[in-house]
Design a protein around this motif. Sequence first.
Motif, short mmCIF file in Angstrom:
data_model
loop_
_atom_site.label_atom_id
_atom_site.label_comp_id
_atom_site.label_asym_id
_atom_site.label_seq_id
_atom_site.Cartn_x
_atom_site.Cartn_y
_atom_site.Cartn_z
N THR A 19 94.47 32.81 13.67
CA THR A 19 93.19 33.48 13.84
C THR A 19 92.21 33.19 12.70
OG1 THR A 19 94.06 35.44 12.74
CG2 THR A 19 94.20 35.38 15.14
N ARG A 20 92.61 32.37 11.75
CA ARG A 20 91.71 32.03 10.65
C ARG A 20 90.57 31.16 11.16
NH1 ARG A 20 95.86 29.34 6.62
NH2 ARG A 20 96.23 28.23 8.56
N PRO A 21 89.35 31.36 10.65
CA PRO A 21 88.23 30.51 11.10
C PRO A 21 88.39 29.09 10.57
CG PRO A 21 87.52 31.95 9.35
CD PRO A 21 88.92 32.38 9.71
N ALA A 66 80.37 18.60 4.05
CA ALA A 66 79.45 19.73 3.89
C ALA A 66 79.00 20.25 5.25
CB ALA A 66 78.24 19.31 3.05
N LYS A 67 78.70 19.35 6.15
CA LYS A 67 78.29 19.75 7.50
C LYS A 67 79.44 20.46 8.21
CE LYS A 67 75.97 17.79 11.51
NZ LYS A 67 75.42 16.57 12.13
N LEU A 68 80.65 19.97 8.02
CA LEU A 68 81.83 20.58 8.62
C LEU A 68 82.09 21.98 8.04
CD1 LEU A 68 84.25 20.02 10.54
CD2 LEU A 68 85.47 19.19 8.54
N LEU A 69 81.91 22.12 6.73
CA LEU A 69 82.10 23.41 6.07
C LEU A 69 81.08 24.44 6.56
CD1 LEU A 69 83.50 25.19 3.99
CD2 LEU A 69 82.08 24.16 2.23
N ARG A 70 79.83 24.01 6.73
CA ARG A 70 78.81 24.92 7.26
C ARG A 70 79.17 25.38 8.68
NH1 ARG A 70 75.42 21.29 4.29
NH2 ARG A 70 74.56 22.40 2.50
N SER A 71 79.76 24.48 9.46
CA SER A 71 80.20 24.83 10.81
C SER A 71 81.33 25.86 10.76
CB SER A 71 80.67 23.58 11.54
OG SER A 71 81.23 23.90 12.78
N ALA A 72 82.27 25.69 9.83
CA ALA A 72 83.37 26.64 9.69
C ALA A 72 82.87 28.01 9.25
CB ALA A 72 84.40 26.11 8.68
N ILE A 73 81.85 28.04 8.38
CA ILE A 73 81.26 29.31 7.94
C ILE A 73 80.60 30.01 9.12
CG2 ILE A 73 79.48 30.35 6.47
CD1 ILE A 73 80.03 27.99 4.51
N ALA A 74 79.87 29.24 9.94
CA ALA A 74 79.22 29.82 11.11
C ALA A 74 80.25 30.35 12.10
CB ALA A 74 78.33 28.78 11.78
N ASN A 75 81.37 29.64 12.26
CA ASN A 75 82.45 30.11 13.13
C ASN A 75 83.02 31.44 12.62
OD1 ASN A 75 82.22 27.87 14.75
ND2 ASN A 75 83.92 26.78 13.81
N ALA A 76 83.17 31.55 11.31
CA ALA A 76 83.72 32.77 10.72
C ALA A 76 82.79 33.96 10.94
CB ALA A 76 83.96 32.57 9.23
N GLU A 77 81.48 33.72 10.79
CA GLU A 77 80.52 34.81 10.95
C GLU A 77 80.38 35.22 12.41
OE1 GLU A 77 77.12 33.05 9.06
OE2 GLU A 77 77.48 34.14 7.21
N ASN A 78 80.25 34.26 13.31
CA ASN A 78 79.97 34.56 14.71
C ASN A 78 81.21 34.97 15.50
OD1 ASN A 78 77.19 34.03 14.53
ND2 ASN A 78 77.58 31.84 14.70
N ASN A 79 82.31 34.26 15.32
CA ASN A 79 83.49 34.50 16.14
C ASN A 79 84.41 35.58 15.57
OD1 ASN A 79 82.44 32.39 17.57
ND2 ASN A 79 83.94 30.89 16.86
N GLY A 81 83.42 37.73 12.81
CA GLY A 81 82.68 38.80 12.17
C GLY A 81 82.95 38.94 10.69
N MET A 82 83.24 37.84 10.02
CA MET A 82 83.52 37.87 8.58
C MET A 82 82.24 37.72 7.77
SD MET A 82 86.89 35.48 8.33
CE MET A 82 88.48 36.03 8.89
N ASN A 83 82.30 38.16 6.52
CA ASN A 83 81.17 38.04 5.62
C ASN A 83 81.27 36.71 4.87
OD1 ASN A 83 79.01 38.44 3.95
ND2 ASN A 83 79.94 40.11 2.79
N ALA A 84 80.18 35.95 4.84
CA ALA A 84 80.21 34.62 4.23
C ALA A 84 80.44 34.67 2.73
CB ALA A 84 78.90 33.88 4.53
N ASP A 85 80.08 35.79 2.08
CA ASP A 85 80.23 35.89 0.63
C ASP A 85 81.69 36.02 0.20
OD1 ASP A 85 77.49 35.76 0.39
OD2 ASP A 85 77.26 37.94 0.55
N THR A 86 82.56 36.49 1.10
CA THR A 86 83.96 36.70 0.72
C THR A 86 84.87 35.56 1.17
OG1 THR A 86 84.39 37.92 2.76
CG2 THR A 86 83.68 39.21 0.85
N LEU A 87 84.33 34.52 1.75
CA LEU A 87 85.15 33.42 2.27
C LEU A 87 85.52 32.42 1.19
CD1 LEU A 87 83.26 32.67 5.61
CD2 LEU A 87 85.45 33.80 5.36
#
Length: 128
Positions: A19-21, A66-79, A81-87
């Motif tokens: 379940t990890r983003p 970098a583009k891939l990491l931004r995609s993973a961050i967006a997946n974490a936030e949208n799918n 519901g995680m906070n980007a500051d704690t990732l």
Amino acid sequence: MAKGHRSQIKRERNANKDTRPSAKLSYARVSVQKACFVLDAIRGKDVKTALAILDYSPRYASEVIAKLLRSAIANAENNNGMNADTLYIEECYANKGPTMKRIRPRAQGRAYRIEKRMSHITVVLNER
């Protein structure tokens, strides 16, 4: 062979799902060795620090990652519901992909082979 009905087998398989983003880039036109230089620099770092490292890294693979990491961050936030500051980046690795074989003409009718390597890059995030 597995026991049980097909739907039961699928249910059990999905229960064990990670379940990890994450984000995965297949067929990236960069070799595994060159991608690993960049991935080693950001492994275990928090997301803000990793993006800063990637922005100032002179390597070509850093733009792709970098583009891939931004995609993973967006997946974490949208799918999730995680906070980007704690990732932070828990796992990141590059696996070998297919190799394109090309020919370079050489002297006296010879031909040298050029191998254009590809890789499959994966970034997995988690919360602290």
